[in-house]
Write an enzyme that holds these catalytic residues in place. Sequence first.
Site, mmCIF file in Angstrom:
data_model
loop_
_atom_site.group_PDB
_atom_site.id
_atom_site.type_symbol
_atom_site.label_atom_id
_atom_site.label_comp_id
_atom_site.label_asym_id
_atom_site.label_seq_id
_atom_site.Cartn_x
_atom_site.Cartn_y
_atom_site.Cartn_z
ATOM 1 N N ARG A 100 48.670 39.524 46.161
ATOM 2 C CA ARG A 100 49.864 38.727 45.876
ATOM 3 C C ARG A 100 51.098 39.437 46.440
ATOM 4 N NH1 ARG A 100 46.604 38.521 41.338
ATOM 5 N NH2 ARG A 100 45.898 36.412 40.756
ATOM 6 N N LYS A 120 48.620 40.393 37.896
ATOM 7 C CA LYS A 120 49.085 39.174 37.210
ATOM 8 C C LYS A 120 48.439 39.018 35.842
ATOM 9 C CE LYS A 120 49.278 34.144 37.754
ATOM 10 N NZ LYS A 120 48.964 32.993 38.636
ATOM 11 N N HIS A 159 52.429 33.743 49.540
ATOM 12 C CA HIS A 159 51.261 33.366 48.746
ATOM 13 C C HIS A 159 50.300 32.499 49.556
ATOM 14 C CE1 HIS A 159 49.723 33.453 44.573
ATOM 15 N NE2 HIS A 159 49.095 32.358 44.933
ATOM 16 N N ARG A 211 46.881 33.766 50.869
ATOM 17 C CA ARG A 211 45.711 33.785 49.985
ATOM 18 C C ARG A 211 44.920 32.482 50.105
ATOM 19 N NH1 ARG A 211 45.792 37.451 45.823
ATOM 20 N NH2 ARG A 211 45.221 35.967 44.190
ATOM 21 N N HIS A 215 41.066 37.013 41.152
ATOM 22 C CA HIS A 215 40.996 35.899 40.213
ATOM 23 C C HIS A 215 40.115 36.310 39.038
ATOM 24 C CE1 HIS A 215 42.016 32.750 43.536
ATOM 25 N NE2 HIS A 215 43.080 33.374 43.070
ATOM 26 N N TYR A 236 29.056 42.062 36.501
ATOM 27 C CA TYR A 236 28.366 41.929 37.785
ATOM 28 C C TYR A 236 29.329 42.228 38.932
ATOM 29 C CZ TYR A 236 25.324 40.003 41.395
ATOM 30 O OH TYR A 236 24.536 39.858 42.495
#
Length: 406
Positions: free
Chosen positions: A249, A276, A346, A349, A373, A383
């Site tokens: 970001r 974030k 942004h 992304r 995310h 995982y």
Amino acid sequence: MSKRVLPLSDQQVRTAKPRHKIYTLSDGGGLYLEVSPAGSKIWRMKFRQQDGRTNRLTFGPYPEITLAAARDKRLDARRLMLEGVDPAEHREEKKRKALEKASNTFEKVAREWHSNKVPTWSERTATNTLRRLELDIFPEIGRRPIHEITHAELIATLRKIEGRGAHEIAHRQKAICSSIFSYGIQIGLLERNIAVDMKDVLKTMRGSHFAAIDNDELPAFLDALRRNEARMLKPTQIALRLMMLIFVRTSELIETPWSEIDLEKGEWIIPWQRMKRGKLTVNPDTTDHHVCLSRQALDLLRELYAITGGGTYVFPNQRDPGKPLSNNAILKSLERMGYKGRMTGHGFRALVMSAIKERLGYRHEVIDRQLAHAPRDKLSCAYDRAKYLAERKMMMQAWADYLDSL
């Protein structure tokens, strides 16, 4: 036996003439008209307090207060006395509450609301929210008592913002004002949230994503970047290239301190507090983010270290090196390249998410984790840490090589 007092007539009150001294005309029940030598006529009421002492109420001047109005006020006072309430104290309490209400301006209540919210917000959200109120709302309705603000006043304030083309800001300010009015209700200053009723007063906005070019436009964008680099400061050039190579970001990139990057090991780890989801007040994600660095990204950072490595920030502000680079520097550079409204920081992304899947064939989960995310569940999170890091390193090198090939 007490002397019976005959009620006054309108003619007696109207024709009462001044004398050398103050005198009174009684209407009974404690109500009387006081006539001064100057000719003024004042309605007053004498009553006995619960402790036996005598006190007086002033109802106001005649003819502004008529005989009938003065009698109504006497009746109200006597009703209070029957309930055990001192009418003089009751009046003072009403005055105090009225003054308190008048002193609770929109700005005062808004700042109190803001102070209560600050512990639940990030520093940036708190600063931006107050700044927008100071710019757009306080100059228009800030001095008005919050309970007196009308629909028309608030609509005019919001439409003034909308009129300069700031449609999104107008909608945000409407939501903020609604929260402030709701707070005013909760602390007993008003009974209605006028902002809630305003569903259609602003122009409807379509939901939109950050502006971003698509995969086919990437070669032309890279060419435009090469042609415009001579007009940019070196750190800004590198910032744009790193945004394409590592797609963190914008704030996570430009606010990076050199202490997070180990150039010898080729590692960059962003502490969770800067991410974030780490800034959430409820259930923050306390996972540090590994920024997988390709050879090309590492070369750019080493080049940049020779320029800014003596300071705190990787991308220091040109005017004040103690602060990070402004996001506006990125947007202005994109504008000079001819991509105003077509590309944002942004937007890289969004571009990378589709480009890596379509052109390089990597799985959505791997790209998603590189974008930081949030995993959908704890099992996915475990995982991620166990396997995705190695895949992400391979993917980031493949992506850097793909950009070179273009």
